[in-house]
Write a protein that holds these residues in place. Sequence first.
Motif, short mmCIF file in Angstrom:
data_model
loop_
_atom_site.label_atom_id
_atom_site.label_comp_id
_atom_site.label_asym_id
_atom_site.label_seq_id
_atom_site.Cartn_x
_atom_site.Cartn_y
_atom_site.Cartn_z
N LYS A 1 -8.64 -3.27 -10.36
CA LYS A 1 -9.46 -3.04 -9.16
C LYS A 1 -10.42 -4.21 -8.97
O LYS A 1 -11.10 -4.61 -9.91
N GLU B 1 1.15 3.47 -4.84
CA GLU B 1 1.41 4.04 -6.17
C GLU B 1 2.90 4.14 -6.49
O GLU B 1 3.30 4.08 -7.66
N SER B 2 3.73 4.26 -5.47
CA SER B 2 5.19 4.34 -5.70
C SER B 2 5.81 2.96 -5.96
O SER B 2 7.01 2.87 -6.26
N TYR B 3 5.02 1.88 -5.78
CA TYR B 3 5.57 0.52 -5.90
C TYR B 3 4.68 -0.37 -6.77
O TYR B 3 4.71 -1.59 -6.61
N ALA B 4 3.93 0.22 -7.68
CA ALA B 4 2.89 -0.52 -8.38
C ALA B 4 3.40 -1.36 -9.55
O ALA B 4 2.86 -1.31 -10.65
N SER B 5 4.43 -2.16 -9.31
CA SER B 5 4.83 -3.17 -10.30
C SER B 5 5.39 -4.36 -9.52
O SER B 5 5.90 -4.20 -8.40
N HIS C 1 -1.64 -4.84 -4.96
CA HIS C 1 -1.82 -3.91 -3.83
C HIS C 1 -1.92 -4.69 -2.52
O HIS C 1 -1.39 -4.27 -1.49
N LEU D 1 -2.95 -5.38 -11.34
CA LEU D 1 -3.29 -4.02 -10.89
C LEU D 1 -4.80 -3.74 -10.94
O LEU D 1 -5.24 -2.72 -10.43
N PRO E 1 3.08 5.35 -0.33
CA PRO E 1 1.86 4.79 -0.91
C PRO E 1 2.15 3.68 -1.93
O PRO E 1 3.26 3.63 -2.50
#
Lengths: 156, 156
Positions: B30, B67-71, B40, B28, B65
């Motif tokens: 940056k 953010e709804s799938y960040a794993s 991402h 995750l 987005p």
Amino acid sequence: MLKLFEYNWQVRQDWFAWCQDVSEEELLKKRTGGIGGILHTLFHVVDVEYSWLCGLQGKPEFTEPFESYASLPKVIDLAARFHEEVHPFVQSWTDEMELKTLADVSPKGEPVTFKYGEIMRHVIAHEIHHMGQLSVWSREIGKVPVTANFIRRGLY
Amino acid sequence: MLKLFEYNWQVRQDWFAWCQDVSEEELLKKRTGGIGGILHTLFHVVDVEYSWLCGLQGKPEFTEPFESYASLPKVIDLAARFHEEVHPFVQSWTDEMELKTLADVSPKGEPVTFKYGEIMRHVIAHEIHHMGQLSVWSREIGKVPVTANFIRRGLY
């Protein structure tokens, strides 16, 4: 098949233009990942495309090292020279060539075979992959990279 | 056409497997270039492939987005779910579809058209380009990247 080669050739020219505003020091600097440098990567994709396509035509590969071409004008010249030979072959590609067999030797010295269509796609993917690496290094030195978009290039 | 999609799907699975040994923090984090992070990027290629191919089929795009799938499990699940829809369309591709026209709207809101063959190649190149970025970030965290080779994957 031709369209993806045309895309790669266009993107490559865009990267050569991008390089004009970058110092030779940055172009030659050792970087993390891939082949380890911007100009070396451009040399490498030109070399690999030419060498595989020579293989498909029964011609000898290119075997000279990057060190002999380590300046932007020299890589641009080499790319133009090789393009003269590569372009007619790609342009004359027909579906019948897809499953022709290329006999080669593996890195371990064992005999291997590839299909012509397999090698063509390998060459296409190879260059696109390396341009992705350039795009990261471009941001690292604070420059906007060449767009990787296939659309909006006048290819259709 | 199918072969380069099969290549991308195989490479994508290889990257998902590669991710299993990497901490969620690294996935995750940056990063410089591209879409700015490993997971991402994987989400993005899945999203873009699905959305364009929905466009070609007259179906609505995916608009949720990252953010709804960040794993990792969520992205892997999403990729599998979308693949169920994407795979039959790619498999049923014929040369006659190459020059069909897709009416779209540009980022500036103006009407634009694309050829179906153009969009298919755009999707192929898009994913390969982003996997090149992953390969640099992989070396930055000290891991060997997934091979980008098209040959030696059993695709032929």
